[in-house]
Write an enzyme that holds these catalytic residues in place. Structure first.
Site, PDB file in Angstrom:
ATOM      1  N   ASN A   1       0.946  -1.165  -0.014  1.00 53.73           N
ATOM      2  CA  ASN A   1      -0.077  -0.125   0.180  1.00 53.73           C
ATOM      3  C   ASN A   1       0.747   1.356   0.153  1.00 53.73           C
ATOM      4  OD1 ASN A   1       0.592  -0.734   2.850  1.00 53.73           O
ATOM      5  ND2 ASN A   1      -0.950   0.740   3.536  1.00 53.73           N
ATOM      6  N   VAL A   2       0.377   2.258  -0.749  1.00 54.32           N
ATOM      7  CA  VAL A   2       0.900   3.655  -0.541  1.00 54.32           C
ATOM      8  C   VAL A   2       0.017   4.542  -0.466  1.00 54.32           C
ATOM      9  CG1 VAL A   2       2.255   5.219  -2.252  1.00 54.32           C
ATOM     10  CG2 VAL A   2       2.549   2.561  -2.597  1.00 54.32           C
ATOM     11  N   GLU A   3       0.049   5.265   0.772  1.00 55.04           N
ATOM     12  CA  GLU A   3      -0.846   6.117   1.156  1.00 55.04           C
ATOM     13  C   GLU A   3      -0.409   7.554   0.569  1.00 55.04           C
ATOM     14  OE1 GLU A   3      -2.174   4.284   5.431  1.00 55.04           O
ATOM     15  OE2 GLU A   3      -1.133   6.103   5.516  1.00 55.04           O
TER      16      GLU A   3
ATOM     17  N   CYS B   1      -4.034   0.760  -2.667  1.00 60.66           N
ATOM     18  CA  CYS B   1      -3.969  -0.579  -1.926  1.00 60.66           C
ATOM     19  C   CYS B   1      -2.932  -1.348  -2.433  1.00 60.66           C
ATOM     20  CB  CYS B   1      -5.152  -1.216  -1.971  1.00 60.66           C
ATOM     21  SG  CYS B   1      -6.796  -0.239  -1.177  1.00 60.66           S
TER      22      CYS B   1
ATOM     23  N   GLU C   1      -3.142  -4.124  -3.528  1.00 64.11           N
ATOM     24  CA  GLU C   1      -3.582  -4.906  -4.648  1.00 64.11           C
ATOM     25  C   GLU C   1      -3.389  -3.966  -5.825  1.00 64.11           C
ATOM     26  OE1 GLU C   1      -5.999  -6.294  -0.907  1.00 64.11           O
ATOM     27  OE2 GLU C   1      -4.957  -4.321  -1.774  1.00 64.11           O
TER      28      GLU C   1
ATOM     29  N   CYS D   1     -10.406  -5.165   0.270  1.00 69.52           N
ATOM     30  CA  CYS D   1     -11.467  -4.608   0.311  1.00 69.52           C
ATOM     31  C   CYS D   1     -12.325  -4.923  -0.943  1.00 69.52           C
ATOM     32  CB  CYS D   1     -11.353  -3.103   0.635  1.00 69.52           C
ATOM     33  SG  CYS D   1     -10.537  -2.552  -1.103  1.00 69.52           S
TER      34      CYS D   1
ATOM     35  N   CYS E   1     -10.834  -3.884  -4.159  1.00 69.25           N
ATOM     36  CA  CYS E   1      -9.779  -4.607  -4.539  1.00 69.25           C
ATOM     37  C   CYS E   1     -10.282  -5.912  -5.034  1.00 69.25           C
ATOM     38  CB  CYS E   1      -8.604  -4.894  -3.552  1.00 69.25           C
ATOM     39  SG  CYS E   1      -7.661  -3.135  -3.266  1.00 69.25           S
TER      40      CYS E   1
END
Length: 139
Positions: A48-50, A59, A61, A92, A95
């Protein structure tokens, strides 16, 4: 692809854990890693990369599917997503749809409750065949 062995699931979980350690999550502090087996034998990963603008956060995925496409495409065969404790977590809804697009109902997913086909994880999924039906009606 032949039957998925316990060793392959362990390898996917290890790769997902390595990817989780590279996650960029300064806001939620919830690192996620994902790994999948592709029908040509490759293992691909994502984390994940916020983003400060939360809506554009990616996400794990998403990164995994980008790795799939960038590496030449193919179909996902088996998928694992883990949290900071290297425990399997459930993708989620967004995803699940993304995974269905690239693995279909036969994609095997490791969940906290065990291995399930994507068709059980996302029942009655919307897919490319639904778009084909629309094309037939409009012609």
């Amino acid at each position: 692809m032949s039957e998925l062995t316990e060793h392959m699931w362990d390898t996917l979980r290890e790769q997902a854990t390595e990817a989780m350690r590279r996650a960029y999550c300064p806001y939620s502090h919830y690192p996620v890693g994902a790994a999948a087996l592709v029908d040509d034998g490759r293992i691909i990963t994502g984390c994940n990369v916020e983003n400060a603008a939360y809506g554009v956060t990616l996400c794990a995925e998403c990164g995994l599917v980008s790795d799939l496409i960038n590496g030449g495409g193919g179909r996902l065969v088996a998928f694992v997503c883990v949290n900071q404790q290297a425990q399997p977590i459930v993708p989620c809804g967004r995803c699940r749809q993304l995974l269905y697009e690239h693995g279909g109902g036969d994609l095997r997913v490791l969940l906290p409750s065990g291995i399930q086909p994507m068709a059980a994880v996302l029942p009655d999924a919307f897919g490319v065949e639904d778009l084909d039906e629309i094309k037939e009606i409009s012609q």
